[in-house]
Each structure stands twice: as C-alpha cells, then as structure tokens.
Design a protein around this motif. Structure first.
Motif, PDB file in Angstrom:
ATOM      1  N   GLN A  92      51.670  85.381 -77.980  1.00  8.10           N
ATOM      2  CA  GLN A  92      50.799  86.099 -78.902  1.00  8.10           C
ATOM      3  C   GLN A  92      51.318  87.506 -79.164  1.00  8.10           C
ATOM      4  OE1 GLN A  92      46.590  85.807 -77.878  1.00  8.10           O
ATOM      5  NE2 GLN A  92      46.994  83.919 -76.764  1.00  8.10           N
ATOM      6  N   LYS A  93      51.818  88.170 -78.131  1.00  4.72           N
ATOM      7  CA  LYS A  93      52.349  89.515 -78.283  1.00  4.72           C
ATOM      8  C   LYS A  93      53.543  89.530 -79.235  1.00  4.72           C
ATOM      9  CE  LYS A  93      52.628  93.896 -76.841  1.00  4.72           C
ATOM     10  NZ  LYS A  93      51.523  94.874 -76.987  1.00  4.72           N
ATOM     11  N   TYR A 101      58.326  82.725 -76.590  1.00  2.35           N
ATOM     12  CA  TYR A 101      57.313  82.514 -75.564  1.00  2.35           C
ATOM     13  C   TYR A 101      57.890  82.875 -74.198  1.00  2.35           C
ATOM     14  CZ  TYR A 101      60.212  78.402 -74.836  1.00  2.35           C
ATOM     15  OH  TYR A 101      61.295  77.582 -74.599  1.00  2.35           O
ATOM     16  N   ASP A 117      49.538  82.156 -72.576  1.00  5.10           N
ATOM     17  CA  ASP A 117      50.403  82.396 -73.747  1.00  5.10           C
ATOM     18  C   ASP A 117      50.259  83.816 -74.292  1.00  5.10           C
ATOM     19  OD1 ASP A 117      51.599  79.913 -73.743  1.00  5.10           O
ATOM     20  OD2 ASP A 117      50.109  79.013 -75.072  1.00  5.10           O
ATOM     21  N   HIS A 123      54.561  87.097 -81.496  1.00  6.93           N
ATOM     22  CA  HIS A 123      54.309  86.594 -82.850  1.00  6.93           C
ATOM     23  C   HIS A 123      53.303  87.434 -83.627  1.00  6.93           C
ATOM     24  CE1 HIS A 123      56.637  82.819 -82.871  1.00  6.93           C
ATOM     25  NE2 HIS A 123      56.442  82.849 -81.558  1.00  6.93           N
ATOM     26  N   CYS A 124      52.411  88.150 -82.946  1.00  4.21           N
ATOM     27  CA  CYS A 124      51.368  88.908 -83.646  1.00  4.21           C
ATOM     28  C   CYS A 124      51.667  90.397 -83.768  1.00  4.21           C
ATOM     29  CB  CYS A 124      50.024  88.719 -82.949  1.00  4.21           C
ATOM     30  SG  CYS A 124      49.419  87.027 -82.938  1.00  4.21           S
TER      31      CYS A 124
END
Length: 453
Positions: free
Chosen positions: A347-348, A335, A343, A350-351
């Motif tokens: 997201q960038k 993060y 966030d 983890h996804c």
C-alpha cells in the motif's frame, strides 16, 4: 580557433526562443557569425523525429556548415535533445552503414532541459486542448505534431530504442567524452505563471522531468524463464557518466541568463562549450556539486514535506514473451514478501511512493513508472531499516490455449529491488529501462500428433 555553434529549439517553438541565449554567448565573446539558429517544423502531424533528423543533415550541407570530425558545437532545448541524438544516430556511420562514433561532427553538446526520455505533457499536446492551444495555423490547421509527440510520450518505444543504441550499444559510445563532451542541465522548479503552475508535476521543470532529462540511464533485463527464480542482469552503459546538473529553474528559464543561480548557470554553460576530454571528469563533478546544492537548498527552504525538490526515478518497463512479442496486458506489483501480512508495504509503494504510471499510447507493452525516492528513503528510515521491496509481474492469459507462465505466489518468485543493502531501485534523478520477459505456453490442443488406426 572558434568553431560554429548550432542552437536547436524544442517542440512548438522557433529559433526566436534562443535570442536571449545568443545575446549571452555574444557577451561572452562568441562571434555573432559563429552562432547559427536552427528552425524545424514541429507541429505538422505527418513529420516524425526521423524526418526532422534527416532534414537536419540536409540543412547543414545547404547552409555550408562544416560536418567533418568535431567541426561544430550544439546547444539544444527540450525536444531538440531527441532531434540531435537521432541526427547523430543517422549521421555517424561508416561506409558499410555501421555505427561509428568517431565520425561525429559535434565536439561539445549542451542539452538544456532535454526530453531524452519524454515529457508528461506530450499527451496533452495531442489532446483537443493541445490542438486548440497550438493548432491555429494555416499550415496544418488543428495539428500539433502527432508523430513527434508520439516520440515525446513518456515510455515511448522511440526513446527506448534510441537509448539502447546510443547509451548501451558498445559499438556506438557516442557520448564518451573522446567523441562528444556532453552536458545536460535541467531545472527542478515550476513555471511562475499561475495556470501552468497548477499543472506542475513534482520532480520536473514544469515540462520535462529531471529524471527523464538525464542521460545516465540504467538498463535491466529480467527473465522469468524459471518463474520461481527470475534471472536479473544489469547491462552497463557504453561510456562514463555524462555531466548532469540540476538548478532551481523551470523549462523556460533554463535557457536564460536569469537571476536564479546565475553564477552556477553561467559557469556550467561556458564550461559545457569549452570542456575537453582531459578535464571532463572535473566538469562532471562540478555539475554533481551544483545538483546537491540545489536539492539541499530547496529542501531546506521548503522542507521535505514540499515535494517540489524531492528526488525521483523514472522507470520504463517493456514486457514481452520469449519470442519477442509484446505483452500489453500486465500488472507490475511491488510488495514485501515476508513480515508484512497486512500488505502495508504494498500500500505504501502503490499509493504514496509510486506517483504516476503511464502506458505508451502506441504500444501498451511499454509503461513508465515515477517513484519518489525521497519518500522511499524516508520509509526505510521509518521502518528502522527493515523495509524490503520485491517486484513481480502478472500478465493476462490470451486464452485457455495460450497462457503465460506467471510467477507463483512464493518467496523466491519476485525480484528484490530495494532494502537497506539492495539499491537496485534507488537511482535518484535517473531513468531506468527494464526489459521483462515472460514465457508463454500452449495447451496440448494447439498441436497434436496421433497414430493412424
């Protein structure tokens, strides 16, 4: 004076897979009598990596191959990389049983697509599909080599511990060129077969990841004894960089005198078998240059949107408490602590950038993470250099009486792993091992002392 060369195949293969390479070596002037093709059982469930390595010691003696200092060269493919490394761990000992790299019988070692830190296909090999494909044998019906495949899993405890011994133990610098001149060559393209190409994983040769073949590993220790200010120490490897080259080939063609990058392949293979400590550094640079050209050419032809030639990093976490007990139930979080209220960075990462997470089936305290560093670098550039990535961990408490001192939600509780200046998590085409320690605490009920009334 020529010395023998021993060729060691991979999982589910036989020495026949090296016939083409043997013919190439003979064309280059190798005497056929100096080429030795090894065979070992890789599909019997009860046979472990340690069994194969131990049997290799016996086979060398029975075949009358010399085992004195620098008495033969070795070429290994795929699983053969783990086999020869564990053989060296077992064989290179002094009279008191202590590791002694100066006793290596191998002078030059060429690893072709070695599964040094595992393969994403190991789990498939243990599945019903794997048994149906490989298990049709009288000797071990429906067996696929369960114990060897456990060692070959991504994030396995076996490859982790082996790396700590032969890459980070200062008492055993086996891959220092003074002991063994080692070269690792791997491909970054998939199989041509349609079915196999459907299963292709970017950043791999169709079977082994580029980053998991590389022996130039990194090792971090992260201690959350003070949960608000974790302490990070990077442990250095026990020798200089090991020659590592990436070519536009797949797991099979890396062993062949194939048309793709033929001159580079021929030169690096012959150099690997002839290089000496005095010119090893130049050989390392040659391999690095070929690697740069491979990725530049691949990204130039396909474009960076095509991930086949993206550069990745393979990370293995081992999470334990202060007593060394494994912690199997945890979550690693990436993060940006400040300036990202939506966030978006989390997201960038983890996804998109973190493409795969795989817990080790035999011990979930080990987990492998696969990061697309080409995309990570692009994200930094898109942010104008403001992207910052921190890492933290949360473990599930065992009960009301046994809890973990997880980092609190505050700016200093994470570890900065990436930004414009910090490149802790930016090691293209390399593996990283991380020992992460969380502290467990007990409630007052666990042990009490009272006074007799």
């Amino acid at each position: 004076m020529a010395i023998p060369t021993l060729l060691i195949h991979g999982w589910s293969a036989t020495s026949a897979s090296f016939r083409g390479l043997s013919a190439f070596l003979q064309q280059q002037g190798f005497n056929v009598h100096d080429i030795n093709l090894a065979d070992y059982l890789s599909l019997n469930d009860e046979i472990s990596l340690w069994d194969v390595s131990w049997a290799m010691k016996k086979a060398l003696q029975e075949h009358d191959l010399p085992t004195g200092h620098h008495s033969f060269n070795a070429i290994v493919h795929s699983t053969g990389g783990l086999v020869v490394r564990d053989f060296l761990r077992q064989f290179c000992r002094d009279e008191q049983g202590r590791p002694d790299a100066s006793r290596t019988p191998i002078r030059n070692l060429l690893m072709l697509a070695p599964a040094n830190f595992g393969s994403p296909l190991a789990g498939l090999g243990k599945s019903m599909l794997g048994r149906l494909g490989k298990g049709w044998r009288w000797d071990g019906f429906m067996e696929t080599g369960k114990e060897l495949l456990n060692a070959l899993e991504l994030g396995s405890s076996i490859s982790y511990e082996l790396a700590l011994r032969d890459l980070f133990d200062p008492a055993f610098p086996i891959f220092d060129p003074q002991h063994i001149c080692t070269t690792v060559l791997v491909g970054s393209n998939g199989y041509e077969d349609t079915f196999k190409r459907m299963m292709h994983e970017n950043g791999s040769d169709g079977t082994v990841r580029v980053a998991t073949a590389n022996l130039n590993a990194h090792y971090l220790k992260v201690d959350f004894g003070n949960p608000t200010e974790p302490r990070t120490v990077e442990v250095p490897r026990n020798g200089p960089d090991i020659a590592f080259g990436v070519l536009d080939r797949n797991h099979s063609t890396i062993t062949q005198d194939d048309r793709q990058q033929r001159e580079d392949w021929r030169r690096l293979v012959m150099q690997a078998l002839d290089v000496t400590p005095s010119n090893y550094a130049a050989h390392v640079q040659d391999c690095e240059q070929v690697t740069r050209q491979t990725f530049q050419r691949g990204q130039g032809l396909l474009g960076k949107a095509q991930k086949c030639f993206h550069e990745y990093m393979h990370v293995v976490f081992r999470v334990s408490d202060q007593h060394g007990n494994p912690i199997p139930d945890y979550f690693i979080e990436f993060y940006q602590e400040d300036g990202d209220r939506a966030d978006a960075v989390m997201q960038k990462i983890h996804c998109e950038i973190l493409e795969k997470v795989a817990p080790y089936s035999q011990d979930n305290s080990y987990r492998s993470f696969f990061f697309d560093l080409t995309d990570l670098q692009a994200a930094l550039e898109d942010s104008g250099g403001s992207l910052r990535v921190d890492m933290s961990v949360v473990a599930a408490n065992l009960s009301a009486d046994i809890v973990y001192l997880n980092p609190p939600d505050m700016p200093t509780s994470g570890v900065r792993v990436f930004d414009a200046d910090t490149r802790l998590f930016f090691r293209p085409n390399r593996p990283m091992l991380i020992d992460l320690t969380l502290y467990r605490e007990t409630s007052d009920r666990v042990f009490r002392i009272g006074r007799e009334e």
